[in-house]
Scaffold this motif. Structure first.
Motif, PDB file in Angstrom:
ATOM      1  N   GLY A  77       0.608  -1.689  -0.144  1.00 42.87           N
ATOM      2  CA  GLY A  77       0.320   0.152  -0.254  1.00 42.87           C
ATOM      3  C   GLY A  77       0.698   1.270   0.072  1.00 42.87           C
ATOM      4  O   GLY A  77       0.735   2.034  -0.725  1.00 42.87           O
ATOM      5  N   LEU A  78       1.746   1.462   0.731  1.00 43.97           N
ATOM      6  CA  LEU A  78       2.641   2.128   0.978  1.00 43.97           C
ATOM      7  C   LEU A  78       4.015   2.752  -0.230  1.00 43.97           C
ATOM      8  O   LEU A  78       3.775   3.938  -0.696  1.00 43.97           O
ATOM      9  CB  LEU A  78       3.809   2.136   1.661  1.00 43.97           C
ATOM     10  N   ILE A  79       4.015   1.470  -0.738  1.00 41.11           N
ATOM     11  CA  ILE A  79       5.192   1.224  -1.805  1.00 41.11           C
ATOM     12  C   ILE A  79       4.358   1.601  -3.293  1.00 41.11           C
ATOM     13  O   ILE A  79       5.018   2.991  -4.480  1.00 41.11           O
ATOM     14  CB  ILE A  79       5.679  -0.361  -2.294  1.00 41.11           C
ATOM     15  N   THR A  80       3.188   1.275  -3.259  1.00 37.50           N
ATOM     16  CA  THR A  80       1.758   2.061  -4.459  1.00 37.50           C
ATOM     17  C   THR A  80       1.774   3.718  -4.493  1.00 37.50           C
ATOM     18  O   THR A  80       1.092   4.328  -5.453  1.00 37.50           O
ATOM     19  CB  THR A  80       1.023   0.790  -5.554  1.00 37.50           C
ATOM     20  N   GLY A  81       0.912   4.071  -2.857  1.00 31.08           N
ATOM     21  CA  GLY A  81       0.624   4.864  -2.820  1.00 31.08           C
ATOM     22  C   GLY A  81      -1.254   4.720  -2.706  1.00 31.08           C
ATOM     23  O   GLY A  81      -1.626   5.740  -2.761  1.00 31.08           O
ATOM     24  N   SER A  82      -1.223   3.697  -2.190  1.00 25.78           N
ATOM     25  CA  SER A  82      -2.962   3.349  -2.534  1.00 25.78           C
ATOM     26  C   SER A  82      -3.594   3.205  -1.702  1.00 25.78           C
ATOM     27  O   SER A  82      -3.266   2.775  -0.182  1.00 25.78           O
ATOM     28  CB  SER A  82      -3.376   2.019  -3.231  1.00 25.78           C
ATOM     29  N   GLY A  83      -4.181   4.455  -0.895  1.00 27.02           N
ATOM     30  CA  GLY A  83      -5.043   4.859   0.319  1.00 27.02           C
ATOM     31  C   GLY A  83      -5.740   3.204   0.221  1.00 27.02           C
ATOM     32  O   GLY A  83      -6.738   3.177   1.473  1.00 27.02           O
ATOM     33  N   TRP A  84      -5.989   2.127  -1.268  1.00 30.52           N
ATOM     34  CA  TRP A  84      -7.843   1.890  -0.810  1.00 30.52           C
ATOM     35  C   TRP A  84      -6.772   0.278   0.049  1.00 30.52           C
ATOM     36  O   TRP A  84      -7.177  -0.126   0.884  1.00 30.52           O
ATOM     37  CB  TRP A  84      -8.390   1.784  -1.807  1.00 30.52           C
ATOM     38  N   VAL A  85      -5.680  -0.002  -0.665  1.00 26.90           N
ATOM     39  CA  VAL A  85      -4.822  -1.148   0.025  1.00 26.90           C
ATOM     40  C   VAL A  85      -4.850  -0.589   1.227  1.00 26.90           C
ATOM     41  O   VAL A  85      -5.049  -1.670   2.212  1.00 26.90           O
ATOM     42  CB  VAL A  85      -3.869  -1.239  -1.139  1.00 26.90           C
ATOM     43  N   LEU A  86      -4.302   0.190   1.561  1.00 30.38           N
ATOM     44  CA  LEU A  86      -3.808   0.491   3.480  1.00 30.38           C
ATOM     45  C   LEU A  86      -5.357   0.717   4.429  1.00 30.38           C
ATOM     46  O   LEU A  86      -5.380  -0.281   4.679  1.00 30.38           O
ATOM     47  CB  LEU A  86      -3.617   1.654   3.854  1.00 30.38           C
ATOM     48  N   ALA A  87      -6.632   0.252   3.613  1.00 31.52           N
ATOM     49  CA  ALA A  87      -7.896   0.736   4.448  1.00 31.52           C
ATOM     50  C   ALA A  87      -8.768  -0.498   4.174  1.00 31.52           C
ATOM     51  O   ALA A  87      -9.337  -0.796   5.314  1.00 31.52           O
ATOM     52  CB  ALA A  87      -8.871   1.750   3.185  1.00 31.52           C
ATOM     53  N   THR A  88      -7.654  -1.228   3.113  1.00 29.38           N
ATOM     54  CA  THR A  88      -8.508  -2.589   3.598  1.00 29.38           C
ATOM     55  C   THR A  88      -8.130  -3.482   4.677  1.00 29.38           C
ATOM     56  O   THR A  88      -8.262  -4.901   4.387  1.00 29.38           O
ATOM     57  CB  THR A  88      -8.478  -3.317   1.819  1.00 29.38           C
ATOM     58  N   LEU A  89      -6.437  -3.197   4.815  1.00 33.64           N
ATOM     59  CA  LEU A  89      -5.956  -4.084   6.357  1.00 33.64           C
ATOM     60  C   LEU A  89      -6.734  -3.888   6.850  1.00 33.64           C
ATOM     61  O   LEU A  89      -6.627  -4.994   7.974  1.00 33.64           O
ATOM     62  CB  LEU A  89      -4.651  -3.435   6.336  1.00 33.64           C
ATOM     63  N   PRO A  90      -7.637  -3.001   7.464  1.00 32.52           N
ATOM     64  CA  PRO A  90      -7.897  -3.517   9.155  1.00 32.52           C
ATOM     65  C   PRO A  90      -9.114  -4.708   8.218  1.00 32.52           C
ATOM     66  O   PRO A  90      -9.716  -5.601   9.637  1.00 32.52           O
ATOM     67  CB  PRO A  90      -8.539  -2.022   9.612  1.00 32.52           C
ATOM     68  N   ALA A  91     -10.397  -4.809   7.566  1.00 32.47           N
ATOM     69  CA  ALA A  91     -10.924  -5.534   7.234  1.00 32.47           C
ATOM     70  C   ALA A  91      -9.931  -7.129   7.587  1.00 32.47           C
ATOM     71  O   ALA A  91     -10.598  -8.226   7.615  1.00 32.47           O
ATOM     72  CB  ALA A  91     -11.817  -5.048   6.443  1.00 32.47           C
ATOM     73  N   VAL A  92      -9.407  -6.961   6.770  1.00 28.97           N
ATOM     74  CA  VAL A  92      -8.736  -8.087   5.885  1.00 28.97           C
ATOM     75  C   VAL A  92      -8.028  -8.585   7.769  1.00 28.97           C
ATOM     76  O   VAL A  92      -8.117 -10.038   7.841  1.00 28.97           O
ATOM     77  CB  VAL A  92      -7.217  -7.814   5.214  1.00 28.97           C
ATOM     78  N   GLY A  93      -7.580  -7.829   8.575  1.00 29.79           N
ATOM     79  CA  GLY A  93      -7.271  -8.122   9.964  1.00 29.79           C
ATOM     80  C   GLY A  93      -8.219  -8.482  10.835  1.00 29.79           C
ATOM     81  O   GLY A  93      -8.048  -9.360  11.835  1.00 29.79           O
ATOM     82  N   ALA A  94      -9.639  -7.947  10.894  1.00 30.05           N
ATOM     83  CA  ALA A  94     -10.376  -8.743  11.186  1.00 30.05           C
ATOM     84  C   ALA A  94     -10.570 -10.154  10.877  1.00 30.05           C
ATOM     85  O   ALA A  94     -11.012 -11.141  12.017  1.00 30.05           O
ATOM     86  CB  ALA A  94     -11.166  -7.248  11.761  1.00 30.05           C
ATOM     87  N   GLY A  95     -11.097 -10.812   9.974  1.00 22.16           N
ATOM     88  CA  GLY A  95     -11.315 -11.209   9.408  1.00 22.16           C
ATOM     89  C   GLY A  95     -10.779 -12.769   9.947  1.00 22.16           C
ATOM     90  O   GLY A  95     -10.621 -13.465   9.811  1.00 22.16           O
TER      91      GLY A  95
END
Length: 135
Positions: A83-101
Motif C-alpha cells: 500500500g505504501l509503495i504504490t501509494g494506494s489508500g484503498w490497499v491500506l484501508a482494506t488492512l483492518p478488514a483483512v486483519g479482523a477476518g
C-alpha cells in the motif's frame, strides 16, 4: 493465510481504479515488504515438516518463538508495504478488514490447537504473544 491479504490487496487496487485514493508513494514500504517476506520465509522454514492445516506437533522455533502467528504478521507487513509503495489508500484501508477476518480465524484455530495439544499449547500461549512478542 495469504488469500485474505491478497484479496485485500486486489480489492484495494480494484477500488483504486473505480475511485482513486492516492496517498503518495512511500519508499519505506519496501522495508515492510522485505520484513514480511523474511518473517514468512522463516515461518515456512520452521514449519517445513509440519502440515499447518492439521499439525501433529506444535511449531515453537524460529519466528514461532516470538509470535504464535508469524505468517499472518508477515502477510500484514507485506500488505502495508505494498500500500505504501504504490501509494494506494484503498490497499491500506482494506488492512483492518483483512486483519479482523484473520483474527476471527486465528481465535478459532487457537481453540483447535488447545483441544489438540492441551497443556503444551497453554504453556506456549502463556510464553508467546498471539501476534507480537511478549516482554
Amino acid at each position: 493465510m495469504p488469500e485474505a491479504s491478497l484479496a485485500g490487496i486486489a480489492v484495494g487496487f480494484a477500488l483504486e481504479r473505480v475511485r482513486p485514493w492516492r496517498i503518495g508513494r512511500r519508499p519505506a514500504g519496501w522495508s515492510l515488504v522485505a520484513a514480511g517476506g523474511l518473517v514468512i520465509a522463516g515461518s515456512l522454514r520452521a514449519a517445513r515438516t509440519t502440515d499447518l492445516s492439521s499439525p501433529d506437533r506444535l511449531v515453537t522455533s524460529g519466528p514461532y518463538a516470538l509470535s504464535r502467528n508469524p505468517m499472518y504478521v508477515g502477510w500484514a507487513l507485506m500488505q502495508l508495504g505494498i500500500g505504501l509503495i504504490t501509494g494506494s489508500g484503498w490497499v491500506l484501508a482494506t488492512l483492518p478488514a483483512v486483519g479482523a477476518g484473520l483474527h476471527r480465524d486465528v481465535v478459532r484455530e487457537e481453540r483447535r490447537l488447545q483441544e489438540s495439544f492441551g497443556d503444551e499449547y497453554e504453556r506456549y500461549s502463556e510464553r508467546v504473544g498471539r501476534y507480537l512478542p511478549r516482554r
